[in-house]
Scaffold this motif. Structure first.
Motif, short mmCIF file in Angstrom:
data_model
loop_
_atom_site.label_atom_id
_atom_site.label_comp_id
_atom_site.label_asym_id
_atom_site.label_seq_id
_atom_site.Cartn_x
_atom_site.Cartn_y
_atom_site.Cartn_z
N VAL A 86 60.07 19.30 67.58
CA VAL A 86 60.95 18.94 66.45
C VAL A 86 62.26 18.36 66.98
O VAL A 86 62.72 17.30 66.52
CB VAL A 86 61.20 20.19 65.56
CG1 VAL A 86 62.40 19.98 64.65
CG2 VAL A 86 59.96 20.51 64.74
N PHE A 106 58.45 11.63 62.30
CA PHE A 106 58.67 13.07 62.36
C PHE A 106 57.50 13.88 61.81
O PHE A 106 56.88 14.68 62.52
CB PHE A 106 59.96 13.40 61.58
CG PHE A 106 60.38 14.84 61.62
CD1 PHE A 106 60.67 15.45 62.83
CD2 PHE A 106 60.48 15.58 60.45
CE1 PHE A 106 61.05 16.79 62.88
CE2 PHE A 106 60.86 16.92 60.49
CZ PHE A 106 61.15 17.52 61.70
N LEU A 110 54.46 15.67 64.67
CA LEU A 110 54.58 17.11 64.92
C LEU A 110 53.24 17.84 64.85
O LEU A 110 52.82 18.47 65.83
CB LEU A 110 55.63 17.73 63.98
CG LEU A 110 55.75 19.25 64.04
CD1 LEU A 110 56.21 19.69 65.43
CD2 LEU A 110 56.70 19.78 62.98
N GLU A 326 55.19 25.50 61.33
CA GLU A 326 55.60 24.11 61.60
C GLU A 326 56.54 23.59 60.51
O GLU A 326 57.59 23.02 60.80
CB GLU A 326 54.37 23.19 61.65
CG GLU A 326 53.53 23.37 62.89
CD GLU A 326 52.30 22.45 62.86
OE1 GLU A 326 52.45 21.24 62.69
OE2 GLU A 326 51.18 22.98 63.01
N ALA A 330 60.50 22.68 60.81
CA ALA A 330 60.86 21.29 60.48
C ALA A 330 62.00 21.24 59.47
O ALA A 330 63.00 20.56 59.67
CB ALA A 330 59.63 20.54 59.96
#
Ligand code: HEM
Length: 366
Positions: A86, A106, A110, A326, A330
């Motif tokens: 990240v 992004f 990820l 995740e 984020a």
């Protein structure tokens, strides 16, 4: 789709569709259907989705085999990698005064980085696995054109070769990853022919959905500036709640279905063996009987019931702790590092129906 779900609600909690199947937008009935063992799943028309298309006892056997990779003992080992990825992605995306596409810079890289690490796909091959996996996975929404059929077949062949090579490598040199673990159980808990579908399922389930959770949740926050402000004021405590609210409000998997394995009675209706019940998971998240003001995005919401974004019953998403971790990291990091984040360019949706997400979300950090 949310206006359509609202209309469907007037037909009652379980209603007959034009094609002689059934559909439900009720949270209570979706949950009941997904937990009812008289209903089951079958393999998708185009894709062998391993355990997601199997009923007990085969489902039980394969699920048990994959489960350790997602256990509370294993998951924390992914935290550091997620935090580092990240941070790296945001370092690269951030250009003073400039805009960037939050999806491609992004939200997409990820989960790809996390799932390929979990499976043990070498970094150099990440991109190929992800691209072909996405093309093949798009068949989950059905194949609509000859062009798509051709791309599907080409990617399926390419993916098959990539898998064969990787399996051969791990047979020679086992590592501490899920593919090596599955190979070690070959001939015992998993048949050689079941290996590729299982790894394919984990690959596409691991990124096709998580990228959309990150995209959909960021979009909901930026479209509701008061909610972004609230998150910004307390990222650590509110990021997990923002993720849950996004899963209720705009989930990446809009619905699933179950097949009647026998004749049965449900909600006063006779369901015949072989008929399908469509459980609209996203509509369940907007059920006014469960959620007051269901169309309001409110990250401070106290929910009386869990949303069904990860389904329910025996197929309840095996990857949900990873996906939650995740998305939480984020959102928390975005709120901490880019407090002025705002939409500055195109917001484009993907043209899929079962999977709901963004193709592009152009933002600026200042
Ligand atoms: C199953 C959603 C992330 C792996 C499911 C199902 C849903 C779902 C709705 C059940 C479908 C059904 O009942 O018919 C999601 C969402 C995710 C996510 C919304 C992210 C936001 C992940 C991740 C992984 C994963 C990160 C793996 C790394 C799986 C697998 C199954 C599954 C293997 C099949 C489980 C079984 O058949 O027992 N997911 N998922 N998912 N998911 Fe996820």
């Amino acid at each position: 789709p949310y206006a359509i779900y609202r209309q469907m609600r007037q037909y009652g909690p379980l209603y007959r569709t034009a094609r002689g199947n059934w559909s439900t937008v009720s949270h209570r009935v979706c949950n009941t259907v997904l937990r009812d063992r008289r209903l089951g799943v079958e393999q998708d028309e185009y894709l062998d989705l391993s355990m997601l298309g199997m009923n007990p006892p085969d489902h039980t056997r394969l699920r048990r085999l994959a489960q350790p990779a997602f256990s509370p003992k294993t998951l924390p080992t992914f935290r550091a990698r997620i935090e580092r990825t990240v941070a790296d992605l945001l370092d690269r995306a951030e250009s003073p005064g400039g805009s960037f596409d939050l999806v491609s810079a992004f939200a997409a890289p990820l989960p790809i980085s996390v799932i390929t690490e979990l499976l043990g796909i070498p970094d150099a091959d990440n991109r190929e696995f992800a691209e072909h996996g996405a093309t093949v996975g798009s068949a989950l929404d059905g194949i609509q054109s000859l062009g798509q059929a051709a791309r599907f077949q080409a990617s399926q062949a390419a993916l098959h070769t990539l898998f064969e090579n990787l399996f051969a490598l791990r047979r020679r040199e086992p590592a501490d990853d899920l593919i090596s673990h599955l190979i070690a159980a070959e001939g015992d808990q998993i048949q050689p022919s079941e290996l590729e579908p299982m790894v394919f399922l984990l690959l596409i389930a691991g990124f096709e959905t998580t990228v959309n959770l990150i995209g959909n949740s960021t979009l909901a926050l930026l479209n509701n500036p008061d909610q972004w402000e609230a998150l910004r004021a307390d990222p650590e405590n509110l990021a997990p709640k923002a993720v849950e609210e996004a899963l209720r409000y705009d989930p990446p998997v809009q619905g699933t279905s179950r097949l009647a394995l026998q004749d049965l009675e449900l909600e006063g209706q006779h369901i015949h063996q072989g008929q399908r019940i469509f459980t609209m998971l996203a509509a369940a998240g907007r059920d006014p009987e469960i959620y007051p003001h269901p169309d309001t995005f409110d990250i401070a919401r106290e929910s009386p019931a869990d949303h069904l974004a990860f389904s329910s019953g025996i197929h309840y998403c095996i990857g949900q702790p990873l996906a939650r971790m995740e998305a939480t990291i984020a959102l928390q990091t975005l709120a901490e590092r880019m407090p002025k984040l705002r939409i500055t360019g195109p917001v484009r949706r993907r043209n899929t129906t079962t999977i709901r997400g963004l193709r592009q979300l152009v933002v600026s950090a200042d």
